[in-house]
Design a protein around this motif. Sequence first.
Motif, PDB file in Angstrom:
ATOM      1  N   THR A  74      -6.481  -7.348  -0.635  1.00 38.52           N
ATOM      2  CA  THR A  74      -7.241  -7.560  -1.865  1.00 38.52           C
ATOM      3  C   THR A  74      -7.694  -6.259  -2.503  1.00 38.52           C
ATOM      4  OG1 THR A  74      -9.301  -7.806  -0.607  1.00 38.52           O
ATOM      5  CG2 THR A  74      -8.072  -9.818  -1.115  1.00 38.52           C
ATOM      6  N   GLY A  75      -7.515  -5.126  -1.818  1.00 37.78           N
ATOM      7  CA  GLY A  75      -7.925  -3.850  -2.397  1.00 37.78           C
ATOM      8  C   GLY A  75      -7.232  -2.683  -1.735  1.00 37.78           C
ATOM      9  N   ILE A  76      -7.069  -1.619  -2.520  1.00 33.92           N
ATOM     10  CA  ILE A  76      -6.471  -0.382  -1.999  1.00 33.92           C
ATOM     11  C   ILE A  76      -7.252   0.809  -2.525  1.00 33.92           C
ATOM     12  CG2 ILE A  76      -4.140  -1.359  -1.847  1.00 33.92           C
ATOM     13  CD1 ILE A  76      -3.453   0.275  -4.409  1.00 33.92           C
ATOM     14  N   VAL A  77      -7.165   1.902  -1.791  1.00 33.91           N
ATOM     15  CA  VAL A  77      -7.549   3.211  -2.290  1.00 33.91           C
ATOM     16  C   VAL A  77      -6.246   3.920  -2.637  1.00 33.91           C
ATOM     17  CG1 VAL A  77      -8.640   5.418  -1.758  1.00 33.91           C
ATOM     18  CG2 VAL A  77      -9.647   3.279  -0.897  1.00 33.91           C
ATOM     19  N   ASP A  78      -6.016   4.131  -3.923  1.00 29.65           N
ATOM     20  CA  ASP A  78      -4.767   4.750  -4.364  1.00 29.65           C
ATOM     21  C   ASP A  78      -4.973   6.248  -4.501  1.00 29.65           C
ATOM     22  OD1 ASP A  78      -2.271   5.331  -5.275  1.00 29.65           O
ATOM     23  OD2 ASP A  78      -2.476   4.344  -7.226  1.00 29.65           O
ATOM     24  N   LEU A  79      -4.348   6.998  -3.608  1.00 25.28           N
ATOM     25  CA  LEU A  79      -4.417   8.457  -3.623  1.00 25.28           C
ATOM     26  C   LEU A  79      -3.105   9.053  -4.115  1.00 25.28           C
ATOM     27  CD1 LEU A  79      -6.463   8.984  -0.335  1.00 25.28           C
ATOM     28  CD2 LEU A  79      -7.260   9.231  -2.687  1.00 25.28           C
ATOM     29  N   GLU A  80      -2.483   8.360  -5.075  1.00 28.30           N
ATOM     30  CA  GLU A  80      -1.289   8.900  -5.702  1.00 28.30           C
ATOM     31  C   GLU A  80      -1.605  10.274  -6.279  1.00 28.30           C
ATOM     32  OE1 GLU A  80       1.825   9.158  -5.489  1.00 28.30           O
ATOM     33  OE2 GLU A  80       2.329   7.146  -6.175  1.00 28.30           O
ATOM     34  N   MET A  81      -0.622  11.168  -6.194  1.00 27.33           N
ATOM     35  CA  MET A  81      -0.881  12.581  -6.471  1.00 27.33           C
ATOM     36  C   MET A  81      -0.868  12.885  -7.966  1.00 27.33           C
ATOM     37  SD  MET A  81       1.191  14.375  -3.369  1.00 27.33           S
ATOM     38  CE  MET A  81       0.688  14.110  -1.669  1.00 27.33           C
ATOM     39  N   THR A 140      -3.907  -8.347  -9.475  1.00 25.34           N
ATOM     40  CA  THR A 140      -3.540  -8.742  -8.123  1.00 25.34           C
ATOM     41  C   THR A 140      -4.438  -8.140  -7.054  1.00 25.34           C
ATOM     42  OG1 THR A 140      -1.277  -8.708  -8.970  1.00 25.34           O
ATOM     43  CG2 THR A 140      -1.526  -8.990  -6.619  1.00 25.34           C
ATOM     44  N   LEU A 141      -5.070  -7.007  -7.320  1.00 24.01           N
ATOM     45  CA  LEU A 141      -5.914  -6.377  -6.305  1.00 24.01           C
ATOM     46  C   LEU A 141      -6.934  -5.460  -6.967  1.00 24.01           C
ATOM     47  CD1 LEU A 141      -4.304  -3.547  -6.549  1.00 24.01           C
ATOM     48  CD2 LEU A 141      -3.066  -4.311  -4.529  1.00 24.01           C
ATOM     49  N   ARG A 142      -7.941  -5.096  -6.190  1.00 25.16           N
ATOM     50  CA  ARG A 142      -8.898  -4.071  -6.614  1.00 25.16           C
ATOM     51  C   ARG A 142      -8.355  -2.701  -6.246  1.00 25.16           C
ATOM     52  NH1 ARG A 142     -13.739  -6.442  -8.069  1.00 25.16           N
ATOM     53  NH2 ARG A 142     -13.965  -8.578  -7.266  1.00 25.16           N
ATOM     54  N   VAL A 143      -8.735  -1.717  -7.032  1.00 28.98           N
ATOM     55  CA  VAL A 143      -8.235  -0.365  -6.811  1.00 28.98           C
ATOM     56  C   VAL A 143      -9.370   0.639  -6.965  1.00 28.98           C
ATOM     57  CG1 VAL A 143      -6.644   1.429  -7.596  1.00 28.98           C
ATOM     58  CG2 VAL A 143      -5.954  -0.963  -7.705  1.00 28.98           C
ATOM     59  N   LYS A 144      -9.480   1.536  -5.997  1.00 24.29           N
ATOM     60  CA  LYS A 144     -10.275   2.752  -6.150  1.00 24.29           C
ATOM     61  C   LYS A 144      -9.279   3.886  -6.348  1.00 24.29           C
ATOM     62  CE  LYS A 144     -14.054   0.986  -3.299  1.00 24.29           C
ATOM     63  NZ  LYS A 144     -14.860   1.175  -2.064  1.00 24.29           N
ATOM     64  N   ALA A 145      -9.272   4.453  -7.544  1.00 25.69           N
ATOM     65  CA  ALA A 145      -8.242   5.409  -7.932  1.00 25.69           C
ATOM     66  C   ALA A 145      -8.709   6.835  -7.670  1.00 25.69           C
ATOM     67  CB  ALA A 145      -7.901   5.237  -9.408  1.00 25.69           C
ATOM     68  N   GLY A 146      -7.917   7.578  -6.900  1.00 22.89           N
ATOM     69  CA  GLY A 146      -8.259   8.939  -6.533  1.00 22.89           C
ATOM     70  C   GLY A 146      -8.049   9.931  -7.660  1.00 22.89           C
ATOM     71  N   VAL A 147      -8.722  11.067  -7.529  1.00 22.42           N
ATOM     72  CA  VAL A 147      -8.635  12.169  -8.486  1.00 22.42           C
ATOM     73  C   VAL A 147      -8.245  13.422  -7.714  1.00 22.42           C
ATOM     74  CG1 VAL A 147      -9.919  13.562 -10.169  1.00 22.42           C
ATOM     75  CG2 VAL A 147     -10.436  11.114  -9.924  1.00 22.42           C
ATOM     76  N   TYR A 148      -7.263  14.159  -8.233  1.00 24.09           N
ATOM     77  CA  TYR A 148      -6.821  15.414  -7.614  1.00 24.09           C
ATOM     78  C   TYR A 148      -7.302  16.597  -8.452  1.00 24.09           C
ATOM     79  CZ  TYR A 148      -3.821  13.259  -4.095  1.00 24.09           C
ATOM     80  OH  TYR A 148      -3.357  12.565  -3.002  1.00 24.09           O
TER      81      TYR A 148
END
Length: 496
Positions: A196-203, A220-228
Motif C-alpha cells: 500500500t506504500g513505498i519510499v521511492d528513492l529514484e535517482m 494504487t499506492l502511497r508514495v514518499k518521494a525522495g530528493v537527491y
Amino acid sequence: MSGGLLLAGVRRVGAERTAEEPVEVLLQDGRISAIGLALDAAGVERVELDGRYLAPGMWDGHVHMGQWSAVSRRLDLSGAGSAAEAAALVRARVDAGWDSSEILLGYGFRDALWADAPDVESLEVGETAVALVSGDVHTVWSNRALLRRAGLPDDAWWLNEQPAFDLNARLSATDATTLDRWVADAARAAAARGVTGIVDLEMGGAVEAWERRIGEGLRTLRVKAGVYPADLERVRARRLRSGDPILGADGLGADGLGTVGWFKLFTDGALNSRTAWCVDAYPDGDGGHGLPSYPDAELRAVAREALAAGLIPTIHAIGDRALTQALDTFAALGIPADAPLAPRIEHAQLLRPGDAPRFAALGVQASVQPEHAMDDRDVADHHWAGRTDRAYAYRALLDAGAQLVLGSDAPVAPLDPWVTLSAAVTRTRDAREPWHPEQALPLPDALRASWGGVDGLRVGGLADLAILDADPHAVAPEALRTLPVHATVVAGARVG
C-alpha cells in the motif's frame, strides 16, 4: 453513516497474533471508522470476506520505482555464474533477433565471485550496443559500440558508482508517458502482493514524477518521494519540506497519496562492486577499503544544507566505516525528535562493534533489505570473511533498540514484501541452511517493520489494508515468501 466500504467476516492480523473470531471493519473517508460486530453501515458497499485475514497494508521502505518498472524489459543476467556466461546470454539474445538500432540492456549480474574477469572484448556483438547493469546497480559493463554511441572514452567500458549511476540514468531515460505507463503496471503488481506504500528513492525528479502520476489518476499506492542533491534547488525553491503533500490540488491534504520524503545522501558504494567502505581491506586486488563518497566535513555540510531547507536526510551506508561516518553525521546534525520524518540510514549491511546502540540513541531508523543478505551471503563470506556475524545484523539492531524499516531496494531485489519478510524471518531461501540465523527477526517485529511501525488495525487509522488468504502467524516460515494476497485497499478503495 453513508458511503464507504464494509469488510465483513475478517479476522484481524496483529503483530503478535491473529484474532480467532471474524468481525466487521468499516472504512469511510479513507480511514477505519469502526471495528465490531453487526455494524450500523447503511449505504455502504458490503464485501463478504468469508473469514479471510485483514492486516495493515505493507510498505516497501526503499524502491527505485522507475528502474524497477523497466527491469522486466531487460535481459536478466542474475543466473550468470561467470563473465563468460553473461557474455553468452548477450550473444544468444542478439542471435535470437535484436534490432541493432536499439541498445541491448541487461541487469542483475553479480561478479564478486566470478573466477574470470569481465572485459570489453567478450561483449562485442557486431554493431549492437550493449550495457549491463550489476545486481547492486553500482556497476555498468559496456561494449565499444555502446561507448561510441554514448560518446564515452574507450576505458569507460567498466564504470562504478557515480559514473555508473549517470550512465544508467542516460540508458534508462524514456519519455514520461511511457515510463508512467510502466510504473502504473509495476504499482498494480505491487498492490497484488499487498503493498500500500513505498519510499521511492529514484535517482532524481521523484517529487515531480509522482505529482504527475497521482495527478493523472494513479491511486494504487502511497508514495514518499525522495530528493537527491541534484533536486535540492528545485524543491527548495518551491518551499517543499519532508512530510509535505506533493499533490495539494486534489483535496487530500495531509492524507494525500504523495508526500515529500527524505533527502538521499551516500557514504559509499556496494559490496558486490567492492566499493562499500570498510575498516578492513578487501582480500582481493590491491587491498583497498572501498570508496567513500564524501569527506566527513563535506557530508555534514550537504546534510546541514538540506536540513536547513526542511529536508530530513537518509544516508546510504553499507560498509562498517561508512556506517560510522553516517552515524557521526547524524550526531553532528542533532535532528529533533519531533521532526516530520525520522532520520534514516539505508542498508546498514556491516556493523562496527558498538555502533548498533547509536541508532536508538540518535533516533535514527535502520532501513534494511533482508533479501540482500540472501543475495550476498556467499560474497560476504568471501569479502567480509570473519566479520559476517555482524553483517545484515537485524536482530542485533533490534535488540539495541533501533527502529527497523523493511524494504527491497528494487530492482536489486523484487518489490514483494513477502519475499522481504521471509528473508528477515528465516535467513534462507532455496532450501539452503539459514545464514547466521541468530540475526533472524521474530515474525512480530518483522511485521511491524513492514507495516510502518504499527501493531495492527485501529479505529482512526488509515484504511490501507491487505486482505490475505492465509494467516502469516499460522503458515510455515518458508511459506511466507509466497503467502497469497486476496485484495488490497488504499485510502478505503480496492486497488488490487
